[in-house]
Design a protein around this motif. Structure first.
Motif, PDB file in Angstrom:
ATOM      1  N   HIS A   1       4.025  18.788 -30.960  1.00 10.67           N
ATOM      2  CA  HIS A   1       5.053  17.920 -31.508  1.00 10.67           C
ATOM      3  C   HIS A   1       5.069  17.958 -33.036  1.00 10.67           C
ATOM      4  N   ALA A   2       6.270  18.000 -33.588  1.00  8.06           N
ATOM      5  CA  ALA A   2       6.437  18.027 -35.039  1.00  8.06           C
ATOM      6  C   ALA A   2       6.240  16.629 -35.629  1.00  8.06           C
ATOM      7  N   PRO A   3       5.841  16.543 -36.903  1.00  4.67           N
ATOM      8  CA  PRO A   3       5.690  15.229 -37.539  1.00  4.67           C
ATOM      9  C   PRO A   3       7.039  14.524 -37.663  1.00  4.67           C
ATOM     10  N   SER A   4       7.008  13.210 -37.816  1.00  2.00           N
ATOM     11  CA  SER A   4       8.206  12.428 -38.104  1.00  2.00           C
ATOM     12  C   SER A   4       7.796  11.169 -38.843  1.00  2.00           C
ATOM     13  N   THR A   5       8.765  10.538 -39.454  1.00  2.00           N
ATOM     14  CA  THR A   5       8.503   9.375 -40.302  1.00  2.00           C
ATOM     15  C   THR A   5       9.530   8.290 -40.015  1.00  2.00           C
ATOM     16  N   ALA A   6       9.115   7.051 -40.103  1.00  2.60           N
ATOM     17  CA  ALA A   6      10.030   5.913 -40.027  1.00  2.60           C
ATOM     18  C   ALA A   6       9.705   4.957 -41.162  1.00  2.60           C
ATOM     19  N   THR A   7      10.734   4.403 -41.766  1.00  2.00           N
ATOM     20  CA  THR A   7      10.555   3.464 -42.870  1.00  2.00           C
ATOM     21  C   THR A   7      11.423   2.250 -42.621  1.00  2.00           C
ATOM     22  N   PHE A   8      10.882   1.065 -42.863  1.00  2.00           N
ATOM     23  CA  PHE A   8      11.744  -0.112 -42.854  1.00  2.00           C
ATOM     24  C   PHE A   8      11.471  -0.948 -44.094  1.00  2.00           C
ATOM     25  N   SER A   9      12.513  -1.642 -44.509  1.00  6.28           N
ATOM     26  CA  SER A   9      12.444  -2.501 -45.684  1.00  6.28           C
ATOM     27  C   SER A   9      12.610  -3.939 -45.238  1.00  6.28           C
ATOM     28  N   PHE A  10      11.806  -4.834 -45.765  1.00  5.78           N
ATOM     29  CA  PHE A  10      11.989  -6.252 -45.469  1.00  5.78           C
ATOM     30  C   PHE A  10      11.885  -7.046 -46.766  1.00  5.78           C
ATOM     31  N   LEU A  11      12.589  -8.138 -46.780  1.00 10.65           N
ATOM     32  CA  LEU A  11      12.700  -8.947 -47.982  1.00 10.65           C
ATOM     33  C   LEU A  11      11.765 -10.136 -47.902  1.00 10.65           C
ATOM     34  N   VAL A  12      10.970 -10.317 -48.936  1.00 16.42           N
ATOM     35  CA  VAL A  12      10.132 -11.502 -49.060  1.00 16.42           C
ATOM     36  C   VAL A  12      10.795 -12.436 -50.068  1.00 16.42           C
ATOM     37  N   GLY A  13      10.986 -13.674 -49.659  1.00 18.94           N
ATOM     38  CA  GLY A  13      11.688 -14.599 -50.542  1.00 18.94           C
ATOM     39  C   GLY A  13      13.186 -14.388 -50.466  1.00 18.94           C
ATOM     40  N   ASP A  14      13.875 -14.786 -51.526  1.00  9.46           N
ATOM     41  CA  ASP A  14      15.334 -14.765 -51.542  1.00  9.46           C
ATOM     42  C   ASP A  14      15.817 -13.860 -52.658  1.00  9.46           C
TER      43      ASP A  14
END
Length: 942
Positions: free
Chosen positions: A732-745
Motif C-alpha cells: 500500500h502507498a502512503p497517504s495523508t489526512a489533515t484537519f483544521s480545528f478552531l480553538v476559541g473564537d
C-alpha cells in the motif's frame, strides 16, 4: 520502499552549523539591501507613525548558508531525476528543517537580541528559518534603523519603512528579509465581461448560447479517460491560498456549485493562518477564493481541498497563506491566483519567497500560479499616482510568483473565432429540455487569450521574461525557446477567456455582483434567471491544480514536486509534444494601441509561434495523454490508499479532550490485503510521539485498518492543524489526512462608533467627507458600508458614492465621496481599468444575448454604490476627488439602503433639485454582522 519514510531518516541526524559566533553587537550595522517597498517610491509621505503604534506579526527570515543552498539545489535536481535513488524521495518539514534550517544556537541568540530590543517573541517556524515577534513602531525604528511612515497611494493610506532596514552586521549576514512591516496586499487575477449579455458557453435552452463549466473542461482537455481509470483525486489534497474569509457552509454558493457539478465528495477545509487576525471578508478577494475552490473541486471532485487564508491583519497577505501551506505541508498541490509585477517587489521579498518555494519542491509540493491577466505588460494595471511610472506601466514585465522557477506558471488561451457561437455545432451540443451542464463535444482549437477593448483595458494572458530569476537549466530543448539568461513565463496555458467563452461561477462577493443581483439562488441561476460568469488565468491555475491532484492519484504518489523539469523534458520529445500538448500558434498577448497605457502597436509582445512562446508557453495540454506520458514513480505498483479521519471537530475549547478515529482505505484496485504498518501524528507540526499501529477491521471490511488518537486541545486561540501520515507498506502507498480545528473564537468582538461631517455638493459635481471609525471593547476587523437617504419633501436624490472597506484596529478614517447628476456620468476609463485588475465579473442573462442593458461600467456603478472596496488592496484606485470618472451611474432612491435600484448604459444626467437630505451611513463587520454602527449626516445639494 516508502519514500516519505526512508528519505527522512538520514537527515534527522544532521544539525545545521551555527553561524552566529558570540553575541550580536550594535557596533557595526549593515543595510538589508532591497528591503524597502518599491510601492512607496512615488507615494505621498505623511510622516512617521506614532511611536506607540503596535506592529504585530513581524517576521525575521533567515537565509541559508551558501553550502546549504548548494546542497538543496543538488537535492532538488536528484529528486526529479528518474535515474537517481533519491527520485521523489520527499522530505518531511522536520527533515527539511534539520538539514536546511538555521542552527538552534542562532535562533536563541537572535531571540535574545529581539528581547533586548523590547519585542514580544512569537513562534519559530516549522522549517526553523523564521521568527515571529511583535512590538511598537518605536521599537521597529530602534531595532531596524528606519522609521515606519504613513503613505498615501492611490488615495489610500498605508504604512511601510521609509528606507532599507539595517541590522547588526552579524545578524544582517544571515537574514534575507523582515516581513510584515508594511500593509500592501497583492491582487487576484480574474476578469469581468464587458456586458451583462455575453455569449456564455454553457448551453441555454432559450437561446442556445453557451457557458463553460467544469464538465466542459473535462471534455476540452481530455480528462474523462483518465478519471475513468483512476478516479477524481480521492485521497489527494489541494491547497487554495487566499486573503479573505469565505463561507463554505451547506448554504453557500460554493456548496451549490459542488452539488451541480458532482463535487460533494470534495471536502473543503478552511485554515486561518495563525497570527493573521480574526476572520474578515475582503471584498474582491472573497470572490477570487470562491472561484479557486469551485474549479479546483470541480475538476478533482473527490479530493481534499483546503482554503488557507489570512485574517484582518493588514500586514498579512496571500503570500503568507502560501508560505504557511508550504511550512505545514498542508497539501501536495498548491494553487495561487494572485500576482504582483516584478518591479513592485523588493529584492529581499524575492529572496525569502524563493527560499520557501524551494522548500515546497523538496517536500514534493507542486505550486501552480496564474501568470496574470495583462499580457506582456504586468505593471500596466498600476498608476503613476504613487505606484509605477508610465514607462514602467508600458514596459515588458511578468508577475511574481509565477516567475519563480519553482512555480508552474499557467497562462491563458481562448477558443478560436467562430467555434463558440450560439447553437449546436461541431463543438457544442444543443439544449433540448433544459440548460446543459455539459455541452462541449470535443477539444476546440485555441488561440492566445487576448480580449483588449476600450471598455476592458489591457486584458490578455500574462507572459514574458523575468528580470530577476535566471533561466533554469530545464527550460530548453523545445523549439521556439528564445536565447537568453532569464526565466520565461508561462509554462503552459489553459482556457481563460472572459467572453470566448466565459466560466459559470457562484459567488456571494458583493464587490463582484451588480447592486441588485444575487448569484446562484436557484441552482446556478441567480436573480432574474441569470448566470454569473467570469474569466482570467484565475480559472486556469485551479483547473490545472485539479488535474495534478488526479495525476498524483494516477502515479500512486503523495506529490510530484516541481513539475517544470518533467514538463519541458516531455515537450522536448516531438512525439510526446504532438500528443500531450496543444501547440498554440495563433494570436498574441500584446496590447492594442490606444487602449489603456498602450501607446503604440509595437510597444509590447509576444506572438504565438510553433513550439514554445511567451504568450502561451508550451501550449495547452491533453490531460490524459500527459498523464500517460508522465514518468512512473517508484510507488507505481503499490495500491493507492486514503486516510480518513472520523470525528475530527471543527472547533474545540482550550484544554478540552479531542478524539479522532483513523481509517486507512485501499483504493483502486479493491484489495483484500489489509493495510498494515502505522500512522504518525503531528499537531501544529510537532510530533505526538511514536507511530500508532493499525488494527485490521476484519472480513466485513477487507483491506481496511484503523486506529484512534486522543489529545488535549491547545490553549492558544486560533486555527490548529492535525496531520495524520500513513507510512505505507510493501503493498500500500502512503497517504495523508489533515484537519483544521478552531480553538476559541476567530470572529471579531467588541463594537464600533462612527462620526462624519456633513456634506455640501453642487449640482452635477461631487464632494467628500471624512468618516471616523472608533473601535470599542477591543474590536478589530474589516468593515463594509451601506448608505440610505431620506427627505421630508418629494424630491428624489440622484447620486452615487464611493467609500472604501477598511480594516479597523485603532481609530481609522475612510473617505466618503458623493456625486450628483452628471458627475455620475463618465467614460470611466480609470474605473473600468481598476475593476478589471481586481476580481470582477458580470451577470449573463439567459435571455437574448443581443438585448442586454447593463455594461460593466454601469455595473461597477452598482459596486461603487455598495461601497465594498477593500482598503488594503484598493490602493490602485485613482484619487477619487481628482478623478470623478470613478463615480459610476447609479440612482440612490429615497429610503434605499445600500445600493441603487439599478444602472444602465445611459445614467441619469439630469440635475438634482436643490434640497437637503438626511443620509444614514452604516459600518458593519464583514463577518460578524452583529457588530454595526451608524451615523447620520446632512447632505445639502446646491
Amino acid at each position: 520502499m516508502v519514500a516519505l519514510f526512508f528519505c527522512s531518516l538520514p537527515v534527522f541526524a544532521q544539525h545545521p552549523t551555527p553561524r552566529l559566533n558570540g553575541t550580536i553587537h550594535e557596533t557595526a550595522r549593515l543595510a538589508l539591501a532591497g528591503s524597502s517597498s518599491p510601492q512607496t517610491r512615488a507615494a505621498q509621505d505623511l510622516g512617521e507613525l506614532s511611536p506607540g503604534t503596535p506592529v504585530a506579526g513581524i517576521t525575521l527570515v533567515f537565509k541559508r548558508s551558501p553550502e546549504q543552498e548548494s546542497a538543496l539545489k543538488d537535492l532538488l535536481n536528484v529528486q526529479q531525476d528518474p535515474a537517481s535513488p533519491q527520485y521523489r524521495h520527499w522530505l518531511t518539514p522536520e527533515a527539511f528543517a534539520a538539514r536546511f534550517g538555521i542552527a538552534d544556537q542562532d535562533i536563541a541568540m537572535t531571540q535574545a537580541w529581539l528581547t533586548e530590543q523590547g519585542f514580544h517573541l512569537g513562534r519559530v517556524s516549522r522549517a526553523r528559518d523564521r521568527i515571529t515577534f511583535s512590538g511598537t513602531a518605536a521599537q521597529v525604528q530602534s531595532a531596524f534603523g528606519t522609521p515606519l511612515h504613513h503613505y498615501v497611494v492611490q488615495g489610500e493610506r498605508h504604512f511601510a519603512p521609509s528606507s532599507d532596514l539595517t541590522l547588526p552586521a552579524e545578524l544582517a549576514a544571515i537574514t534575507s528579509a523582515v516581513l510584515h512591516l508594511e500593509d500592501f496586499r497583492p491582487r487576484p487575477n480574474v476578469k469581468t465581461p464587458a456586458r451583462i449579455h455575453l455569449d456564455p458557453n454553457y448551453t441555454t435552452l432559450s437561446t442556445q448560447t453557451h457557458y463553460l463549466s467544469p464538465f466542459d473542461i473535462d471534455t476540452m482537455y481530455d480528462l474523462n479517460p483518465l478519471v475513468a481509470s483512476v478516479g477524481y483525486g480521492k485521497g489527494q489534497g489541494i491547497a487554495v491560498v487566499g486573503q479573505s474569509y469565505v463561507n463554505t457552509s451547506a448554504s453557500s454558493g460554493i456548496n451549490t456549485f459542488k452539488v451541480e457539478f458532482s463535487a460533494l465528495n470534495a471536502s473543503l477545509t478552511p485554515v486561518l493562518v495563525p497570527g493573521s487576525g480574526v476572520d474578515a471578508i475582503s471584498p474582491g478577494d472573497e470572490g477570487e477564493s470562491e472561484i479557486d475552490l469551485e474549479y479546483a473541486s470541480g475538476i478533482a471532485n473527490s479530493a481534499n481541498i483546503f482554503l488557507v487564508y489570512v485574517g484582518d491583519s493588514s500586514t498579512y497577505s496571500v503570500f503568507d497563506s502560501l508560505s504557511f501551506a508550504i511550512e505545514e505541508n498542508i497539501a501536495p498541490v498548491i494553487t495561487i491566483s494572485y500576482g504582483e509585477c516584478e518591479s513592485l517587489i523588493s529584492q529581499s521579498f524575492f529572496e525569502q519567497g524563493n527560499q520557501v518555494f524551494e522548500q515546497a519542491g523538496a517536500q514534493g509540493q507542486t505550486i501552480v500560479a496564474s501568470s496574470g491577466d495583462t499580457g506582456s505588460t504586468a505593471c500596466s494595471p498600476y498608476t503613476a499616482a504613487g505606484e509605477a511610472t508610465l514607462a514602467e506601466q508600458q514596459a515588458l514585465a511578468v508577475n511574481y510568483p509565477a516567475d519563480s522557477p519553482y512555480v508552474t506558471a499557467v497562462g491563458g488561451t481562448q477558443m478560436a473565432a467562430g467555434t463558440y457561437t450560439a447553437g449546436a455545432s461541431t463543438y457544442w451540443a444543443s439544449a433540448t429540455n433544459f440548460d446543459n451542464l455539459s455541452s462541449l463535444l470535443s477539444y476546440v482549437p485555441e488561440v492566445v487569450w487576448n480580449e483588449n477593448t476600450a471598455e476592458r483595458d489591457i486584458v490578455a494572458g500574462g507572459g514574458g521574461t523575468s528580470t530577476y530569476f535566471t533561466r533554469p537549466t530545464w527550460q530548453t530543448g523545445v523549439p521556439g525557446i528564445p536565447s537568453g539568461a532569464f526565466r520565461l513565463v508561462p509554462d503552459i496555458s489553459l482556457q481563460s477567456s472572459i467572453q470566448a467563452p466565459g466560466y459559470v461561477i457562484c459567488t456571494s462577493d458583493s464587490y463582484l455582483l451588480d447592486s441588485q443581483a444575487q448569484s446562484c439562488t436557484n441552482g446556478l441561476e441567480g436573480s432574474s434567471g441569470q448566470y454569473t460568469t467570469a474569466g482570467g488565468t484565475s480559472f486556469a491555475a485551479p483547473i490545472f491544480a485539479g488535474f495534478l491532484a488526479i495525476l498524483n492519484q494516477a502515479q500512486h504518489t503523495t506529490g510530484l514536486g516541481n513539475i517544470n523539469p518533467t514538463l519541458y523534458k516531455l515537450a522536448a520529445n516531438s512525439n510526446t509534444y504532438a500528443t500531450a500538448f496543444h501547440d498554440i500558434t495563433s494570436g498574441t498577448n500584446a496590447c492594442t494601441a490606444g487602449i489603456g497605457t498602450c501607446a503604440s502597436a509595437g510597444e509590447s509582445s509576444y506572438a504565438a509561434t510553433t513550439g514554445y512562446d511567451e504568450a502561451t508557453g508550451l501550449g495547452s495540454v491533453d490531460f490524459n495523454a500527459l498523464a500517460t506520458a508522465w514518468p512512473a514513480s517508484a510507488t507505481a505498483s503499490l495500491t493507492n490508499t486514503e486516510t480518513i479521519l472520523v470525528g475530527s471537530p471543527n472547533s474545540a475549547s482550550p484544554g478540552t479532550p479531542v478524539g479522532v478515529v483513523i481509517y486507512i482505505f485501499p483504493l483502486i484496485p479493491i484489495q483484500t490485503v489489509t493495510a498494515s504498518g502505522s500512522v504518525s501524528i503531528l499537531i501544529d507540526g510537532v510530533s505526538t510521539g511514536a507511530p500508532l499501529a493499525l488494527t485490521p477491521l476484519g472480513t466485513a471490511n477487507p483491506g481496511e485498518a484503523t486506529t484512534s488518537y486522543n489529545f488535549t486541545a491547545p490553549e492558544t486561540t486560533g486555527s490548529h492543524l492535525v496531520t495524520v501520515n500513513y507510512l505505507g507498506d510493501s503493498v500500500h502507498a502512503p497517504s495523508t489526512a489533515t484537519f483544521s480545528f478552531l480553538v476559541g473564537d476567530a470572529y471579531a468582538s467588541g463594537g464600533l462608533t462612527l462620526s462624519a461631517a456633513n456634506l455640501t455638493v453642487a449640482n452635477n459635481s461631487s464632494s467628500s467627507t471624512v468618516v471616523t471609525v472608533t473601535p470599542t471593547s477591543g474590536y478589530h476587523g474589516q468593515v463594509v458600508w451601506s448608505l440610505s437617504a431620506t427627505t421630508t419633501g418629494t424630491t428624489a436624490l440622484s447620486g452615487c458614492y464611493v467609500i472604501d472597506s477598511v480594516a479597523v484596529s485603532a481609530v481609522t478614517t475612510a473617505k466618503l465621496v458623493f456625486g450628483t447628476g452628471t458627475a455620475c456620468n463618465s467614460a470611466l476609463p480609470a474605473a473600468r481599468r481598476t475593476l478589471r485588475v481586481l476580481p470582477s465579473h458580470a451577470l449573463n442573462a439567459k435571455q437574448d444575448p443581443t438585448h442586454g442593458t447593463i455594461v460593466a461600467i454601469a455595473m461597477s456603478g452598482g459596486l461603487v454604490l455598495c461601497g465594498l472596496f477593500s482598503g488594503r488592496r484598493r490602493r490602485r484606485l485613482p484619487v477619487l476627488l481628482s478623478l470623478l470618472s470613478l463615480l459610476s451611474a447609479a440612482v440612490l432612491a429615497i429610503g434605499l439602503s445600500g445600493c441603487g435600484s439599478g444602472a444602465s448604459t445611459s445614467a441619469s444626467s439630469s440635475s438634482t433639485t436643490p434640497a437637503t437630505y438626511t443620509l444614514t451611513l452604516t459600518a458593519t463587520d464583514s463577518v460578524n454582522t452583529s457588530i454595526a454602527a451608524t451615523t447620520p449626516l446632512t447632505l445639502t445639494v446646491n
